[in-house]
Enzyme design. Structure first.
Site, PDB file in Angstrom:
ATOM      1  CG  ASP A 109       6.938   2.466  -7.304  1.00 25.11           C
ATOM      2  OD1 ASP A 109       7.469   1.743  -6.372  1.00 25.11           O
ATOM      3  OD2 ASP A 109       6.070   2.150  -7.974  1.00 25.11           O
ATOM      4  CG  ASP A 144       5.186  -2.525  -2.421  1.00 23.96           C
ATOM      5  OD1 ASP A 144       6.148  -2.030  -3.173  1.00 23.96           O
ATOM      6  OD2 ASP A 144       4.079  -2.444  -2.597  1.00 23.96           O
ATOM      7  N   GLY A 211      -1.551  -1.608  -4.600  1.00 24.97           N
ATOM      8  CA  GLY A 211      -2.509  -2.732  -4.906  1.00 24.97           C
ATOM      9  C   GLY A 211      -3.897  -2.086  -5.507  1.00 24.97           C
TER      10      GLY A 211
HETATM   11  N1  GUN Z   1       2.461   1.494  -8.113  1.00 22.51           N
HETATM   12  C1  GUN Z   1       1.237   1.349  -8.273  1.00 22.51           C
HETATM   13  N2  GUN Z   1       0.684   0.226  -7.280  1.00 22.51           N
HETATM   14  C2  GUN Z   1       1.921  -0.130  -6.590  1.00 22.51           C
HETATM   15  C3  GUN Z   1       2.151  -0.769  -5.396  1.00 22.51           C
HETATM   16  O1  GUN Z   1       1.231  -1.472  -4.941  1.00 22.51           O
HETATM   17  N3  GUN Z   1       3.365  -0.763  -5.066  1.00 22.51           N
HETATM   18  C4  GUN Z   1       4.391  -0.277  -5.619  1.00 22.51           C
HETATM   19  N4  GUN Z   1       5.633  -0.038  -5.241  1.00 22.51           N
HETATM   20  N5  GUN Z   1       4.295   0.688  -6.682  1.00 22.51           N
HETATM   21  C5  GUN Z   1       2.790   0.436  -7.223  1.00 22.51           C
END
Ligand code: GUN
Length: 742
Positions: A109, A144, A211
């Site tokens: 992430d 994002d 989200g």
């Molecule tokens: N991890 C949990 N929710 C999100 C999200 O909306 N975007 C990203 N990049 N990681 C997340």
């Protein structure tokens, strides 16, 4: 010998170079799918759970996840690595696989979630993607903009637009590294639509739904379901969908039924730290337990009291193992349910575990705005409270259509009654739509006689009566009333209608005139006079006679048919069955179905049931299937339908699925010249070889295969919808059942 769990698993083989980044679907149950995502650290089988590994705190070692649990993929956070000098140095030197000591697929992430939790992050949009690429991750994530459920629409719209504005540069920075393109949109249906459409146009490998963490934390599961229904129908079907931050096993069945492919879980570790156990029905505290809620391998031989007495770190470790094992077991259960065609049944069962999940399930399956009157609503009179008659009214029909039309019907095996929920299962809705959209009565029909009162099949009880009616009252349409709906008697063995495993009182309910009238209307038989006949018990002929009297018809049901009359009636009933099944199961129009049956001959078994329907030249056209009441097409039947097609052949792969067609025959798939010789030999059609198809192509339904010049090549059973055919590039598109050689 190594102790159990100590074996080392081999490292994964990289995918073939040309398959890198591709996603194929190997099995499905409606929109639920088992798939394979090809990466350079192995082929990831989906649905999959990616445990979250914090590079600083490894509650369970990634190597243990790989060796002991067979976990093929994990997710970690690139922002944490980027920020911590020591981690960054090792990651850049040894790669992320070396840093974590994990040989499988690693997703990272980007820091977006940190910005949601802690406020802004200082890393650049290109920078974080380039960093992920530089440490060799398999699937990176762009930066994002997180959309929270409490945000105003304008703020969420900004998150959606800004995320999309960063897409191109992020993809550029990713190069050949697969990239996650998250979908934002908060709880706004339109914004989820926009986000899915905009992000879907870029070349992302995976689409996470972003989200949703606060939505899940607040247990707003109905909103969670709405987010999925607003998003998934608009995403390219050749990309896996990842539920960002969803790791509670309670949500797996519903999510998978709605089309989710990937999950990630920090929950196994976070809950363990808190002394909490995950189960498919919710969360339990170890402090409250005498016995384990589930006996998982890691706690066999211990009691909760033993574990409570352990020192903190060892206890946390063990509970994390417990949580991971429970989570993996529920995922395995879901995968088996997809193979068995029972994912919606599992979602239905699990929905009873938590009120918010139940609310989500009922919103999905019974909200009138979703249903277009397809349910036999006789069974729903007590459920108004579950309905969501709010500003949503009428806005979710397309999404529910998307779900219903992907279902396979008819299916093999009994429909297990589970209370009212049974009647709103999407595959039953599909069966009813097929019937209502496709079946048309004969022009001479004036009245109807409706048999009811037993579980199908009805034929042993009513065959003599149907023959008698055929000779004496050819303008009377015989029907059968099942708890799943009213069907013509010619379809009395059709699954699901004939295959409901239910208590006798469900099958023996008193038929209500108002319900029958509505069902007749749906079959295009408005205001047709009808009479009902209970089929159970002695005195059936008298009851039929009495019903005929109410219709003003002569009622000498005891007058035997001559042998010639009986043979003629049997022949006519077989023709009718062949015609009606073509209409409902092959989407053939009334006139064409009638024409195809002209001159047909039949091969019957000892009980007089049709085995084969042949044409006048003795060629095999169709076989009614005993196991599900379906109709298998043979090559002469497929050719007959192809020759009688009145529409132009399709010339493109549709961009949208469309099922409004009825009567145009089975969908046609046009394949390219490379595929032609294989199809002619009866070999399957693979994705990537189709040039065009009709938009009503649907999984599990028969289809016709032709070449570009319009020559008939063969026929088969589609494994996909039309947009899936347009998008997917790997896997079987059509299982070919017969080909015509030159
Ligand atoms: N991890 C949990 N929710 C999100 C999200 O909306 N975007 C990203 N990049 N990681 C997340």
């Amino acid at each position: 010998m190594a102790a159990w769990g100590d074996e080392r698993r081999d490292d994964p083989a990289p995918c073939r170079e040309q398959d890198h980044g591709r996603f194929e679907v190997t099995q499905r149950d409606g929109r639920a799918r088992l798939g394979r995502l090809h990466t350079s650290h192995g082929v990831l089988e989906t649905p999959a759970l990616l445990p979250v590994v914090n590079p600083n705190i490894r509650t369970i070692e990634p190597r243990v996840m790989w060796d002991k649990y067979g976990i093929q993929a994990l997710i970690t956070n690139s922002y944490i690595m980027w920020k911590h000098e020591d981690l960054r140095t090792v990651a850049q030197r040894d790669g992320v696989h070396g840093l974590l000591d994990f040989p499988g697929v690693i997703m990272t992430d980007s820091g977006t979630f940190q910005s949601y939790v802690y406020g802004d992050v200082e890393v650049g949009v290109d920078e974080i993607v380039a960093f992920q690429r530089s440490i060799g991750v398999d699937i990176a994530t762009m930066l994002d903009v997180f959309s929270r459920p409490d945000m105003k629409m304008a703020e969420v719209e900004h998150a959606v637009r800004e995320t999309e504005a960063r897409a191109a540069q992020s993809l550029e920075a990713a190069g050949t590294t697969m990239l996650n393109g998250p979908i934002q949109g908060g709880v706004f249906r339109e914004l989820r639509h926009i986000s899915a459409q905009l992000m879907g146009q870029h070349d992302f490998a995976v689409h996470p739904i972003g989200g949703i963490v606060p939505v899940m934390e607040q247990q707003r599961y109905k909103d969670y379901a709405k987010i999925m229904m607003a998003t998934l129908p608009l995403l390219p079907p050749d990309r896996p969908v990842h539920m960002f931050g969803c790791g509670h096993p309670m949500l797996f069945p519903m999510s998978i039924a709605l089309g989710a492919d990937l999950f990630d879980s920090a929950a196994y570790a976070l809950f363990a730290r808190d002394g909490r156990l995950l189960t498919p029905w919710g969360t339990e505290r170890i402090d409250d337990l005498i016995d384990w809620p589930l006996l998982m391998p890691c706690v066999a031989g211990t009691t909760p009291a033993d574990v409570r007495a352990m020192e903190a770190e060892a206890k946390e470790q063990l509970l994390a193992h417990f949580n991971l094992e429970v989570t993996l077991a529920e995922l395995a259960r879901c995968k088996q349910a997809v193979r068995d065609g029972r994912i919606w049944q599992l979602a239905e069962q699990r929905s009873h575990q938590h009120p918010a999940l139940r609310e989500a399930y009922l919103w999905l399956t019974t909200s009138p705005s979703l249903q277009r009157g397809v349910r036999p609503e006789k069974f729903y009179t007590d459920r108004d409270a579950a309905r969501d008659v709010d500003r949503d009214q009428g806005m979710w029909e397309d999404a529910w259509d998307w779900m219903v039309w992907s279902q396979q019907t008819p299916r093999v095996g009994g429909v297990q009654w589970g209370g009212d929920d049974t009647f709103s299962r999407p595959h039953i809705a599909k069966a009813r739509r097929h019937l209502h959209m496709r079946w048309t009565h004969d022009a001479n029909m004036e009245q109807a006689v409706i048999f009811h009162g037993i579980r199908g099949p009805f034929r042993e009880r009513i065959n003599d009566l149907l023959e008698w009616l055929n000779i004496h009252h050819p303008n009377v349409q015989p029907m059968v009333l099942t708890p799943l709906g009213l069907i013509p008697a010619s379809l009395e063995d059709l699954n699901p209608f004939a295959h409901l495993d239910a208590p006798p009182w469900v099958l023996r309910h008193e038929p209500e005139a108002a319900w029958i009238e509505r069902e007749l209307q749906r079959l295009g038989m408005n205001d047709v006079p009808f009479a009902t006949v209970d089929v159970a018990g002695d005195g059936l002929k008298q009851r039929l006679a009495a019903s005929l009297t109410t219709l003003g018809l002569h009622n000498d049901v005891h007058a035997p048919l001559t042998l010639e009359e009986r043979d003629e009636a049997r022949h006519q009933l077989r023709i009718k069955q062949g015609q009606d099944k073509q209409m409902v199961l092959l989407n053939v129009g009334h006139e064409v179905a009638h024409d195809v049956m002209n001159g047909a001959t039949f091969v019957v078994n000892r009980e007089g049931r049709m085995k084969n329907i042949n044409n006048a030249a003795g060629e095999h056209m169709f076989s009614p299937r005993l196991r599900d009441g379906g109709l298998s097409m043979a090559t002469a039947g497929a050719q007959a339908l192809f020759d009688r097609r009145s529409e132009a052949l399709p010339s493109a792969l549709p961009r949208t699925e469309w099922w409004g067609h009825s009567g145009q025959g089975p969908a046609v798939v046009i394949v390219d010249d490379d595929a032609e010789p294989f199809v002619r030999k009866g070999r399957n059609v693979f994705h990537g070889f189709a040039l065009a198809c009709d938009p009503w192509l649907a999984p599990g339904e028969p289809c016709l295969i032709a070449n570009q010049t319009g020559e008939f090549l063969g026929h088969g059973v589609s494994q996909c919808t039309s947009t899936e055919l347009a998008c997917l590039s790997k896997g079987i598109a059509v299982k070919t059942r017969g080909g015509v050689r030159r």
